[in-house]
Design an enzyme around this catalytic site. Structure first.
Site, short mmCIF file in Angstrom:
data_model
loop_
_atom_site.label_atom_id
_atom_site.label_comp_id
_atom_site.label_asym_id
_atom_site.label_seq_id
_atom_site.Cartn_x
_atom_site.Cartn_y
_atom_site.Cartn_z
N HIS A 197 0.87 -1.19 0.00
CA HIS A 197 0.00 0.00 0.00
C HIS A 197 0.90 1.24 0.00
O HIS A 197 0.95 1.99 0.97
CB HIS A 197 -0.90 -0.02 1.23
CG HIS A 197 -2.10 0.87 1.14
ND1 HIS A 197 -2.35 1.70 0.06
CD2 HIS A 197 -3.13 1.08 2.02
CE1 HIS A 197 -3.46 2.36 0.26
NE2 HIS A 197 -3.96 2.01 1.44
N ARG A 202 -3.28 11.75 2.68
CA ARG A 202 -3.46 10.90 1.51
C ARG A 202 -3.73 11.76 0.28
O ARG A 202 -3.22 11.49 -0.82
CB ARG A 202 -4.63 9.92 1.73
CG ARG A 202 -4.37 8.79 2.70
CD ARG A 202 -3.41 7.76 2.15
NE ARG A 202 -3.90 7.16 0.94
CZ ARG A 202 -4.75 6.14 0.90
NH1 ARG A 202 -5.21 5.61 2.02
NH2 ARG A 202 -5.13 5.63 -0.26
N ASP A 213 -2.71 -1.28 12.47
CA ASP A 213 -3.75 -1.47 11.46
C ASP A 213 -4.73 -2.50 12.00
O ASP A 213 -4.50 -3.10 13.06
CB ASP A 213 -3.12 -1.94 10.14
CG ASP A 213 -4.05 -1.83 8.94
OD1 ASP A 213 -5.18 -1.32 9.10
OD2 ASP A 213 -3.66 -2.27 7.85
N CYS A 254 -3.97 3.62 9.52
CA CYS A 254 -4.37 3.97 8.15
C CYS A 254 -5.89 4.03 7.98
O CYS A 254 -6.35 4.54 6.97
CB CYS A 254 -3.75 3.01 7.15
SG CYS A 254 -4.31 1.30 7.30
#
Length: 302
Positions: free
Chosen positions: A130, A287, A221, A259
């Site tokens: 990612h 982002r 995460d 995230c």
């Protein structure tokens, strides 16, 4: 062809230039200044095989802010959902659009798309990596603690696709990456071996407390990623929750990142994600800016 498929594909200088550009564009946007439009008159296909909030919105808004036209397509809306090959999809889309972003399960699908496309391809997430998320995370680290050199980052939880991109980033930048995972959930051994061969300062821990001690950035995460079977994950990961106890042993100016989406009360506590040391929502905001920098580099070469 300037694809952005994985962190490891690019030099530290190239990645840093993108991060610098992301910071410049964020500053300009906050100041109400109109930035450059490298996508003016261009279209970007956005292929989503997996559901998304942040990835979809940040790419769609970012493409628009860069002057381009985003074209959102789910796999169900396309012929790949009915068996058309990804090779043919790549060839056809390349005749229509100026770049392609794809969020898919299979990393091999991403690589095949890039191999056969004649326009830039950006990895918006696969089961293996990612990279756009990590670019936003690195931007957040710089905002909070300055240059990346010498910083200490601790990853706590599953050795998943996001962890893999963190490992690749550690091989490109001079920060220490500590990884604390339950037994059986560590990142792939070949990836950690590659990173160390590239000079990464990578340290593996069995204890989350030990890994967090003195760290400037704590990252986690979800324990159960999309497509994973739950199995015994809740029990296995319980000692690796990012909570007040871990934050208390980190550096005094430590920040927390995730995230998103978060399973509050599972991998991270409410008090931590909503606390004064959380950078989670700054990270989510970044982002937009990091991906604008990536797209600018891919399409315009700047």
């Amino acid at each position: 062809m300037r694809h952005f498929l994985d962190i490891r594909d690019h030099s530290a200088d190239t990645l840093q230039a993108m991060l610098d550009h992301a910071a410049e564009m964020k500053s300009a946007l906050k100041a109400g200044r109109d930035g450059p439009k490298p996508l003016a008159g261009k279209s970007v296909a956005m292929i989503f095989e997996k559901p998304s909030t942040r990835t979809r919105v940040s790419f769609e808004v970012g493409i628009s802010q860069l002057g381009g036209t985003p074209l959102m397509m789910s796999a169900q809306d396309m012929q790949i959902g009915r068996g058309e090959s990804i090779e043919d999809t790549a060839r056809v889309l390349s005749r229509y659009v100026d770049a392609i972003t794809i969020r898919c399960f299979s990393h091999d699908m991403l690589l095949t798309l890039a191999e056969h496309a004649t326009v830039p391809v950006v990895n918006a997430l696969t089961e293996r990596s990612h990279p756009c998320q990590i670019m936003a995370d690195l931007q957040t680290m710089i905002e909070r603690h300055g240059p990346l050199d010498g910083q200490i980052v601790t990853w706590i939880g599953d050795g998943n696709n996001v962890a893999a991109s963190w490992i690749e980033a550690a091989a490109r930048f001079n920060f220490q990456l500590r990884i604390a995972c339950p037994e059986g959930y560590a990142p792939p051994a070949e990836l950690t071996a590659w990173a160390r061969a590239e000079g990464a300062d990578l340290v593996m821990y069995d204890s989350a407390i030990e890994a967090a001690t003195g760290s400037q950035t704590l990252v986690t995460d979800v324990w159960i990623s999309m497509g994973d079977e739950e199995g015994t994950r809740r029990e296995d990961f319980r000692p690796f929750q990012l909570n007040e106890e871990l934050l208390a042993v980190a550096a005094g100016d430590a920040v927390v990142m995730h995230c998103l989406p978060a399973w509050r009360g599972m991998e991270i506590t409410e008090a931590v994600i909503d606390g004064p040391q959380s950078a989670v929502f700054d990270e989510a905001e970044n982002r937009l800016h990091a991906q604008k920098a990536v797209l600018s580099w891919c399409v315009s070469g700047n």
